[in-house]
Scaffold this motif. Sequence first.
Motif, PDB file in Angstrom:
ATOM      1  N   LEU A   7       0.842  -1.035   0.075  1.00 56.06           N
ATOM      2  CA  LEU A   7       0.012   0.052   0.000  1.00 56.06           C
ATOM      3  C   LEU A   7       1.007   1.260   0.011  1.00 56.06           C
ATOM      4  O   LEU A   7       1.846   1.270   0.729  1.00 56.06           O
ATOM      5  N   THR A   8       0.519   2.226  -0.795  1.00 55.14           N
ATOM      6  CA  THR A   8       1.374   3.277  -0.930  1.00 55.14           C
ATOM      7  C   THR A   8       1.155   4.344   0.280  1.00 55.14           C
ATOM      8  O   THR A   8       0.148   4.350   1.142  1.00 55.14           O
ATOM      9  N   TRP A   9       1.995   5.027   0.794  1.00 53.00           N
ATOM     10  CA  TRP A   9       2.059   6.037   1.739  1.00 53.00           C
ATOM     11  C   TRP A   9       0.854   6.972   1.930  1.00 53.00           C
ATOM     12  O   TRP A   9       0.248   7.107   2.637  1.00 53.00           O
ATOM     13  N   GLN A  10       0.576   7.276   0.369  1.00 51.97           N
ATOM     14  CA  GLN A  10      -0.385   8.300   0.384  1.00 51.97           C
ATOM     15  C   GLN A  10      -1.775   7.488   0.557  1.00 51.97           C
ATOM     16  O   GLN A  10      -2.767   8.174   1.076  1.00 51.97           O
ATOM     17  N   ASN A  14      -4.369   8.506   3.288  1.00 51.69           N
ATOM     18  CA  ASN A  14      -5.867   8.888   2.745  1.00 51.69           C
ATOM     19  C   ASN A  14      -6.911   8.260   3.530  1.00 51.69           C
ATOM     20  O   ASN A  14      -7.783   8.500   3.958  1.00 51.69           O
ATOM     21  N   SER A  15      -6.516   6.905   3.905  1.00 48.57           N
ATOM     22  CA  SER A  15      -7.606   5.944   4.552  1.00 48.57           C
ATOM     23  C   SER A  15      -7.517   6.648   6.036  1.00 48.57           C
ATOM     24  O   SER A  15      -8.860   6.423   6.543  1.00 48.57           O
ATOM     25  N   LEU A  97       8.003  12.834   3.263  1.00 48.38           N
ATOM     26  CA  LEU A  97       7.975  11.299   2.783  1.00 48.38           C
ATOM     27  C   LEU A  97       7.613  11.048   1.521  1.00 48.38           C
ATOM     28  O   LEU A  97       6.354  11.840   1.050  1.00 48.38           O
ATOM     29  N   ASN A  98       7.961  10.405   0.842  1.00 44.89           N
ATOM     30  CA  ASN A  98       7.656   9.736  -0.690  1.00 44.89           C
ATOM     31  C   ASN A  98       6.119   9.202  -0.660  1.00 44.89           C
ATOM     32  O   ASN A  98       5.800   8.086  -0.097  1.00 44.89           O
ATOM     33  N   PRO A  99       5.323   9.891  -1.177  1.00 43.44           N
ATOM     34  CA  PRO A  99       3.886   9.481  -1.292  1.00 43.44           C
ATOM     35  C   PRO A  99       3.694   8.187  -1.970  1.00 43.44           C
ATOM     36  O   PRO A  99       2.703   7.405  -1.630  1.00 43.44           O
ATOM     37  N   VAL A 103       4.252   1.148   2.434  1.00 47.36           N
ATOM     38  CA  VAL A 103       4.058   1.395   3.932  1.00 47.36           C
ATOM     39  C   VAL A 103       4.198   0.099   4.480  1.00 47.36           C
ATOM     40  O   VAL A 103       3.282  -0.746   4.209  1.00 47.36           O
ATOM     41  N   LYS A 104       4.853   0.310   5.772  1.00 48.98           N
ATOM     42  CA  LYS A 104       4.867  -0.932   6.685  1.00 48.98           C
ATOM     43  C   LYS A 104       4.772  -0.412   8.072  1.00 48.98           C
ATOM     44  O   LYS A 104       4.852   0.604   8.445  1.00 48.98           O
ATOM     45  N   LEU A 105       4.304  -1.216   9.202  1.00 48.96           N
ATOM     46  CA  LEU A 105       4.087  -0.871  10.579  1.00 48.96           C
ATOM     47  C   LEU A 105       5.057  -1.935  11.151  1.00 48.96           C
ATOM     48  O   LEU A 105       4.966  -2.951  10.738  1.00 48.96           O
ATOM     49  N   GLU A 106       5.775  -1.363  11.905  1.00 45.50           N
ATOM     50  CA  GLU A 106       6.888  -2.248  12.751  1.00 45.50           C
ATOM     51  C   GLU A 106       6.096  -2.421  14.263  1.00 45.50           C
ATOM     52  O   GLU A 106       5.938  -1.124  14.885  1.00 45.50           O
ATOM     53  N   TYR A 107       6.160  -3.649  14.460  1.00 47.64           N
ATOM     54  CA  TYR A 107       5.526  -3.827  15.939  1.00 47.64           C
ATOM     55  C   TYR A 107       6.105  -5.221  16.670  1.00 47.64           C
ATOM     56  O   TYR A 107       6.244  -6.059  15.815  1.00 47.64           O
TER      57      TYR A 107
END
Length: 173
Positions: A7-10, A14-15, A97-99, A103-107
């Motif tokens: 999924l893109t950062w943009q 947007n979500s 940040l590059n749109p 995207v990743k979430l680190e957890y």
Amino acid sequence: MNTTNTLTWQAFKNSLDQHPDKHLQIEYAAGQFVDPSFHITEIKQAPIVSVDCGGKMNSWTEIIVQLWEPAVKEADRSMKVSKALSIINRVESVLPLNPLATVKLEYGNTQFDARQLYPSAFTADDDTFTVRLTPDVTQCKAEDRGESCGVAPVKTVENRPQVSACQPGTGCC
């Protein structure tokens, strides 16, 4: 990079923008949620440059949002989407940040080893906006391009060619 889950950062922002007043929930595994008192501790922009086993150079950018649960849970604290967006805006005021980045979430927590996961689905109800995460898998980029990296393809159940495990001395990886 596995492009099937990206999924893109943009698109991610947007979500979030559509639900600023909801409480943000993160589902890191089926039915398992990051504690509501989590913090966003860091947002990283990582340019990746690699050469795959077929000798082709690859490059992409990842935006990694790091989540952290405090050792002492804050029962009365729950992150709203608007708070997450304010952190994003603060970061982007310093680091553009590059749109189009992935995207990743680190957890991670004591029961779940720290890792980077892809946002794969979003759901909203009256009070919450939930981001469901899915893990990435390794892949052979040369095989994905229809090239061989020195390992004979193996047919799978779906009749899709797959590369068998690389062995030392075979010229693959």
